[in-house]
Design a protein around this motif. Structure first.
Motif, PDB file in Angstrom:
ATOM      1  N   TRP A   1       3.098  -1.329   4.163  1.00 24.82           N
ATOM      2  CA  TRP A   1       2.348  -0.074   4.118  1.00 24.82           C
ATOM      3  C   TRP A   1       3.272   1.116   4.273  1.00 24.82           C
ATOM      4  O   TRP A   1       3.990   1.218   5.257  1.00 24.82           O
ATOM      5  CB  TRP A   1       1.272  -0.053   5.205  1.00 24.82           C
ATOM      6  CG  TRP A   1       0.485   1.238   5.237  1.00 24.82           C
ATOM      7  CD1 TRP A   1       0.350   2.134   4.220  1.00 24.82           C
ATOM      8  CD2 TRP A   1      -0.255   1.770   6.336  1.00 24.82           C
ATOM      9  NE1 TRP A   1      -0.443   3.193   4.618  1.00 24.82           N
ATOM     10  CE2 TRP A   1      -0.827   2.996   5.907  1.00 24.82           C
ATOM     11  CE3 TRP A   1      -0.518   1.315   7.631  1.00 24.82           C
ATOM     12  CZ2 TRP A   1      -1.615   3.776   6.738  1.00 24.82           C
ATOM     13  CZ3 TRP A   1      -1.308   2.100   8.460  1.00 24.82           C
ATOM     14  CH2 TRP A   1      -1.851   3.309   8.009  1.00 24.82           C
TER      15      TRP A   1
ATOM     16  N   VAL B   1       0.865  -1.172   0.000  1.00 22.02           N
ATOM     17  CA  VAL B   1       0.000   0.000   0.000  1.00 22.02           C
ATOM     18  C   VAL B   1       0.899   1.218   0.000  1.00 22.02           C
ATOM     19  O   VAL B   1       1.694   1.413   0.910  1.00 22.02           O
ATOM     20  CB  VAL B   1      -0.889   0.057   1.261  1.00 22.02           C
ATOM     21  CG1 VAL B   1      -1.871   1.217   1.154  1.00 22.02           C
ATOM     22  CG2 VAL B   1      -1.613  -1.252   1.501  1.00 22.02           C
TER      23      VAL B   1
ATOM     24  N   VAL C   1       5.059  -1.834   8.521  1.00 20.40           N
ATOM     25  CA  VAL C   1       4.697  -0.434   8.307  1.00 20.40           C
ATOM     26  C   VAL C   1       5.952   0.404   8.413  1.00 20.40           C
ATOM     27  O   VAL C   1       6.744   0.229   9.338  1.00 20.40           O
ATOM     28  CB  VAL C   1       3.687   0.046   9.379  1.00 20.40           C
ATOM     29  CG1 VAL C   1       3.280   1.492   9.102  1.00 20.40           C
ATOM     30  CG2 VAL C   1       2.469  -0.854   9.412  1.00 20.40           C
TER      31      VAL C   1
ATOM     32  N   SER D   1       3.325   7.132   7.840  1.00 18.80           N
ATOM     33  CA  SER D   1       2.493   5.974   8.212  1.00 18.80           C
ATOM     34  C   SER D   1       2.839   5.508   9.617  1.00 18.80           C
ATOM     35  O   SER D   1       1.963   5.048  10.355  1.00 18.80           O
ATOM     36  CB  SER D   1       2.609   4.825   7.211  1.00 18.80           C
ATOM     37  OG  SER D   1       3.651   5.012   6.331  1.00 18.80           O
TER      38      SER D   1
END
Ligand code: AMP
Length: 395
Positions: free
Chosen positions: A315, A192, A350, A355
């Motif tokens: 992510w 992502v 992550v 983020s």
């Protein structure tokens, strides 16, 4: 990959590059000690074996010696966290450092003054690195956040420890987690990528296309893609000169069998402000005067499906302007999907400043598999680069 377990630290002096570049308030108190806490396992392990520890770090971006960037300000916090009184050398090289290092006994910890008080640090000066190296018996690099810099303490110093060098526990965990995504990943793998601009993520996107099955593109980047595909994006953020590139990415993805998922609807606002009027609109039909600031409900539903089916998730970058409460929903929802998928057995990593901030802010830190501590370093690894700080240990 050499780590702490490859050495016996008994009666040895470990010289450890840590990242104690922590934020200080105007009274010079540490406001977030995460980075010191992150280095604790490595320090504890060496002390427990009967070794001693010499810590070196930078703090801020001083131009020469600047009192406000002295590492002495963090001594109390470091002592509290480590549970031992941390000694201090008012210079990282020269007789002050040498004498303090010489006197150091097993079980003791010495912190050297800010490496960046000497311009030789960032210049990667060999003589400076040699002086640092002379203080310890074994070099340990546990500063992932600076591993993409070929500085004296992160890279050059390693040549003075032909065999006595290794990664600390934090650094090893970072490398291992990234490898779980980039090399030994369980499929399906989903990346992502959000944030504001295509231009800052382009090399990551290109490199990662070879490793993933799905790519979710969100945040401000969305609109460059949508416009390139002929959509009406109103006043949304867009890099017009990157439209060709966006189309090329879509073409490459198709060729490589990567499914790209772009928001189909957005929360549009009539100003870049938390109290702006909002409406949910089709991403290809954003009226003039309106800008997309968050992913809409249909997009989130689509993303959820992909995330729940994924076994490996990376992510980087928020799905909207999460700093404003009214446009944080997409980023929070995505974080929750990733948390849920993780609890079902997926591996989730992550990383990247924003983020990480979002994950912390929304209390999801313990619900994902790993939160990277290095923004720039992680991005460069995702770009496929070999980081000098890592290469120097592997040599
Ligand atoms: P980056 O540093 O590239 O990861 O971008 C992070 C920034 O992107 C955050 O500050 C977000 O507020 C911003 N951002 C995310 N979505 C949008 C959007 N739709 N429009 C403008 N900025 C955005």
């Amino acid at each position: 990959m050499k780590t702490l377990s490859d050495f016996n630290f008994e009666n040895k002096k470990a010289i450890i590059r840590v990242d104690f570049n922590v934020p200080l308030d105007e009274n010079l108190n540490v406001t977030d000690a995460t980075r010191i806490e992150a280095a604790k396992p490595t320090i504890d392990a060496i002390l427990a074996q009967g070794g001693s520890v010499i810590l070196m770090s930078h703090l801020g971006r001083p131009k020469g010696v600047e009192e406000k960037h002295s590492l002495k300000h963090i001594l109390k916090t470091a002592s509290d966290i480590l549970g031992v009184p941390v000694q201090f050398a008012a210079d990282c090289i020269g007789s002050v450092a040498k004498d303090a290092a010489k006197k150091l006994q097993a079980g003791e910890v010495l912190l050297l003054e800010n490496l960046r008080f000497h311009s030789e640090e960032e210049a990667g000066d060999v003589a400076f690195a040699k002086e640092l190296a002379s203080l310890g018996d074994i070099y340990v690099n546990d500063a992932f956040g600076t591993a993409h810099r070929a500085h004296a303490s992160t890279t050059i110093i390693a040549q003075f420890f032909p065999t006595e060098k290794c990664f600390g526990l934090l650094m090893a965990k970072e490398i291992e987690s990234l490898n779980k995504v980039l090399k030994n990943s369980e499929k399906p793998v989903t990346a992502v990528l959000g944030g504001s601009k295509v231009s800052s993520k382009i090399t990551v996107i290109e490199n990662i296309l070879d490793k993933v099955d799905h790519m979710i593109i969100g945040g401000g980047m969305t609109f460059t893609f949508v416009k390139a595909l002929g959509g009406k994006i109103g006043d949304s953020i867009c890099e017009d000169d990157k439209q060709e590139l966006a189309l090329e990415i879509l073409r490459l993805a198709k060729e490589k069998g990567v499914q790209i998922h772009i928001p189909v609807d957005v929360v549009a606002a009539n100003a870049f402000a938390n109290d702006a009027e909002t409406q949910i609109v089709d991403v290809k039909e954003i009226p003039d005067g309106w800008q997309g600031l968050d992913a809409g409900p249909k997009s989130l539903e689509n993303f959820k499906k992909v995330i729940m089916e994924s076994k490996t998730i990376l992510w980087n970058g928020p799905l909207g302007v999460f700093e404003m409460e009214n446009f944080a929903n997409g980023t929070i929802a995505l974080g929750n999907f990733i948390a849920e998928s993780t609890s079902n057995g997926a591996f989730s990593l992550v990383g990247g400043g924003d983020s990480v901030a979002a994950v912390k802010q929304f209390g999801l830190e313990d619900k994902v598999s790993y939160v990277s501590t290095g923004g720039g370093a992680m991005l460069e690894m995702l770009e496929g680069k070999i980081l000098p700080g890592i290469a120097a240990i592997l040599d």
